[in-house]
Design an enzyme around this catalytic site. Structure first.
Site, mmCIF file in Angstrom:
data_model
loop_
_atom_site.group_PDB
_atom_site.id
_atom_site.type_symbol
_atom_site.label_atom_id
_atom_site.label_comp_id
_atom_site.label_asym_id
_atom_site.label_seq_id
_atom_site.Cartn_x
_atom_site.Cartn_y
_atom_site.Cartn_z
ATOM 1 N N GLU A 1 1.838 3.595 3.047
ATOM 2 C CA GLU A 1 2.278 2.967 4.293
ATOM 3 C C GLU A 1 3.806 2.972 4.361
ATOM 4 O O GLU A 1 4.472 1.939 4.417
ATOM 5 C CB GLU A 1 1.630 1.580 4.409
ATOM 6 C CG GLU A 1 0.097 1.720 4.447
ATOM 7 C CD GLU A 1 -0.694 0.417 4.371
ATOM 8 O OE1 GLU A 1 -0.088 -0.659 4.468
ATOM 9 O OE2 GLU A 1 -1.933 0.495 4.214
ATOM 10 N N HIS B 1 2.320 -3.816 6.783
ATOM 11 C CA HIS B 1 1.352 -2.739 6.499
ATOM 12 C C HIS B 1 1.322 -1.787 7.683
ATOM 13 O O HIS B 1 1.917 -2.053 8.720
ATOM 14 C CB HIS B 1 -0.054 -3.327 6.309
ATOM 15 C CG HIS B 1 -0.220 -4.084 5.039
ATOM 16 N ND1 HIS B 1 -0.959 -3.618 3.973
ATOM 17 C CD2 HIS B 1 0.271 -5.292 4.651
ATOM 18 C CE1 HIS B 1 -0.924 -4.499 2.987
ATOM 19 N NE2 HIS B 1 -0.181 -5.531 3.367
ATOM 20 N N GLU C 1 0.279 -5.218 10.853
ATOM 21 C CA GLU C 1 -0.156 -3.827 10.763
ATOM 22 C C GLU C 1 0.629 -3.080 11.837
ATOM 23 O O GLU C 1 0.437 -3.315 13.030
ATOM 24 C CB GLU C 1 -1.666 -3.711 11.036
ATOM 25 C CG GLU C 1 -2.538 -4.413 10.006
ATOM 26 C CD GLU C 1 -2.815 -3.567 8.767
ATOM 27 O OE1 GLU C 1 -2.270 -2.456 8.643
ATOM 28 O OE2 GLU C 1 -3.589 -4.041 7.919
ATOM 29 N N HIS D 1 0.849 -1.201 0.000
ATOM 30 C CA HIS D 1 0.000 0.000 0.000
ATOM 31 C C HIS D 1 0.882 1.247 0.000
ATOM 32 O O HIS D 1 1.757 1.418 0.856
ATOM 33 C CB HIS D 1 -0.954 -0.026 1.199
ATOM 34 C CG HIS D 1 -2.024 -1.054 1.031
ATOM 35 N ND1 HIS D 1 -2.526 -1.814 2.049
ATOM 36 C CD2 HIS D 1 -2.687 -1.448 -0.099
ATOM 37 C CE1 HIS D 1 -3.456 -2.636 1.573
ATOM 38 N NE2 HIS D 1 -3.566 -2.435 0.269
HETATM 39 O O1 3K0 Z 1 -4.775 -9.536 5.590
HETATM 40 C C1 3K0 Z 1 -5.399 -8.505 5.843
HETATM 41 O O2 3K0 Z 1 -6.443 -8.495 6.524
HETATM 42 C C2 3K0 Z 1 -4.889 -7.237 5.257
HETATM 43 C C3 3K0 Z 1 -5.311 -6.001 5.976
HETATM 44 C C4 3K0 Z 1 -4.939 -4.738 5.224
HETATM 45 C C5 3K0 Z 1 -5.762 -4.693 3.928
HETATM 46 O O3 3K0 Z 1 -5.221 -5.036 2.882
HETATM 47 O O4 3K0 Z 1 -6.931 -4.307 3.994
HETATM 48 N N1 3K0 Z 1 -5.174 -3.579 6.008
HETATM 49 S S1 3K0 Z 1 -4.660 -2.085 5.499
HETATM 50 O O5 3K0 Z 1 -5.087 -1.895 4.161
HETATM 51 O O6 3K0 Z 1 -5.201 -1.089 6.419
HETATM 52 N N2 3K0 Z 1 -3.088 -2.030 5.604
HETATM 53 ZN ZN ZN Z 2 -1.935 -1.837 3.984
#
Ligand code: 3K0
Ligand code: ZN
Ligand code: CA
Ligand code: CA
Length: 441
Positions: free
Chosen positions: A182, A314, A387, A179
């Site tokens: 990030e 992330h 995260e 992302h």
């Molecule tokens: O595996 C996951 O649940 C990824 C969580 C990730 C996503 O891709 O939604 N969270 S983020 O976008 O806030 N970094």
């Molecule tokens: Zn992310």
């Protein structure tokens, strides 16, 4: 840049006085409708959080029973119509501008906004990797898994004794910056590189980890996105890739919904090209995810996947997440009770060292086409999402001051070591009643 004004129809946003979140002030640069940052109340279950994500909003973070989201006026109205309470936190674009101008001095073209220069741009990251490979040629080699849409190399640093030779040692993969915004994650990958290369000669514990494994670090999975996010010296709040979506005016796919395992299966991603979690026109439509996947595929040697464990970094919310994301079931095709237990055990062990909250990915919200589901579902790689810092926040959550980099990356040192060590551990033995998908017992 500091003199730029965002113009929305007859409205000129000249300062905080006009930050009423209900006023749709357009983004002058992109022409997009003004986005508001909201706390969505009543999102206390994974079902509710998935419903919120399904509105196409950009989920920024999770705090307690609330989700922090970036929403267009239409998305906010739709969420309210569906019974969610939305607490306005501010106008997203204005907050970004405020955050970017915090130091009050002019931005240097191509660099992070003033005060944040310690974050590494793509060019600076590449220079660090080249330097590591040059200064530690015996244990570090630099290559690329392919190119981004805009032609940037997807740099890969291998760290191991006899790095130039493919030895029979358990392999480990760390990926960062899927992302775009990030940025702290890129620093995390650089921390891993620095620690294992600089510490090799003096720290016997680090040396042992390097000697007994082959450690692959890929600091920028989405370099086009991260460069776009800082272009012009002002943060853009960008998440996705930068490839235009054919047949639409939209740009970018969510790389972490683009992996070819249960892609777009289960309402864990969006069909709308303008949505923050758009899954792309097809699985692996993005050159970046495709290139990383082909690298992982290439690590199948003599029929056995060499990469045993993986963390995809992330931000933010301080979580350790594991598969599956596409379903709320704890076990499913290819994930036995024993294997799910191993994910949870190792996840909790790592979380105990950094203070993050450990949970299955779908406990947050359902995601389909994410990297962990693919890495496990296709390759049986023990694959986690971290995260990182902070635990909660608004837009500032994506842009913590550069002063936190040392502490918040070192915070994961022990977890990184556990993950590497775990690559050498035997896979769990499944009971005959719950064989894994490939029939191994
Ligand atoms: O595996 C996951 O649940 C990824 C969580 C990730 C996503 O891709 O939604 N969270 S983020 O976008 O806030 N970094
Ligand atoms: Zn992310
Ligand atoms: Ca080696
Ligand atoms: Ca090997």
């Amino acid at each position: 840049m500091s003199t730029r004004r965002r113009i929305g129809g007859a409205l000129a946003a000249t300062g905080l006085a006009l930050l009423a979140v209900t006023t749709p002030v357009a983004n002058a640069r992109t022409g997009d409708p003004a986005r508001g940052l909201y706390s969505v109340e009543g999102a206390s279950t994974a079902e509710k959080r998935t419903e919120v994500a399904r509105a196409g909003v950009d989920v920024a973070g999770s705090r307690g029973g609330a989700l922090t989201v970036v929403a267009t006026p239409a998305q906010a109205a739709s969420l309210r119509a569906n019974g969610f309470g939305l607490k306005p936190l501010g106008d997203f674009d204005s907050m970004l501008k405020q955050r970017s101008d915090r130091a009050g001095t002019a931005a240097v073209a191509g660099d992070f906004p003033p005060g944040d220069e310690a974050y590494h741009t793509y060019a600076e990251t590449t220079a660090e990797l080249r330097k590591a490979a040059k200064d530690h040629g015996d244990i570090a080699t630099l290559s690329s898994v392919g190119k981004s849409y805009e032609g940037r190399e997807l740099n890969l640093l291998k760290i191991s004794d006899n790095a130039g030779t493919d030895e029979t040692e358990p392999e480990v993969l760390f990926t960062c910056n899927q992302h775009a915004r990030e940025h702290l994650t890129t620093e995390m990958c650089l921390r891993i590189v620095q620690r294992f290369t600089s510490g090799y000669a003096s720290d016997p514990a680090l040396k042992k980890l390097v000697d007994e494994h082959e450690i692959f670090v890929l600091p920028n999975v989405n370099p086009d996105g991260s460069e776009y996010d800082i272009a012009g010296g002002e943060y853009q709040g960008w998440r996705k890739t930068r490839k235009p979506v054919p047949g639409s005016g939209a740009i970018g796919t969510d790389p972490n919904r683009n992996w070819d395992y249960k892609w777009s299966c289960c309402g864990g991603s969006s069909d709308d090209p303008s949505a923050a979690d758009y899954h792309g026109p097809s699985a692996f439509s993005e050159p970046e995810t495709k290139a990383v996947a082909e690298f992982v595929d290439s690590r199948v040697v003599g029929g056995a996947q060499q990469i045993k464990t993986h963390i995809d970094f992330h931000t933010f919310s301080e979580l350790v997440l594991w598969p599956y994301g596409y379903t709320q079931a704890e076990t499913d095709t290819g994930l036995s009770a024993e294997e799910a237990k191993r994910f949870a055990d190792v996840g909790k062990k790592m979380a105990a060292t950094n203070g993050y909250t450990p949970e299955q990915s779908s406990d947050l919200y359902v995601t389909d086409g994410d990297v962990n589901d693919w890495a496990w579902g296709k390759h049986k790689i023990l694959s986690y999402t971290f995260e990182m810092y902070p635990k909660d926040g608004g837009i500032d959550g994506f842009y913590p001051p550069a002063s936190v980099i040392p502490e918040q990356t070192a915070r994961n040192d022990k977890a990184v070591d556990i993950l590497i060590t775990e690559a050498g551990a035997p896979a769990p033995t499944a009971s005959p009643s719950s064989k894994s998908a490939d029939g191994r017992t």
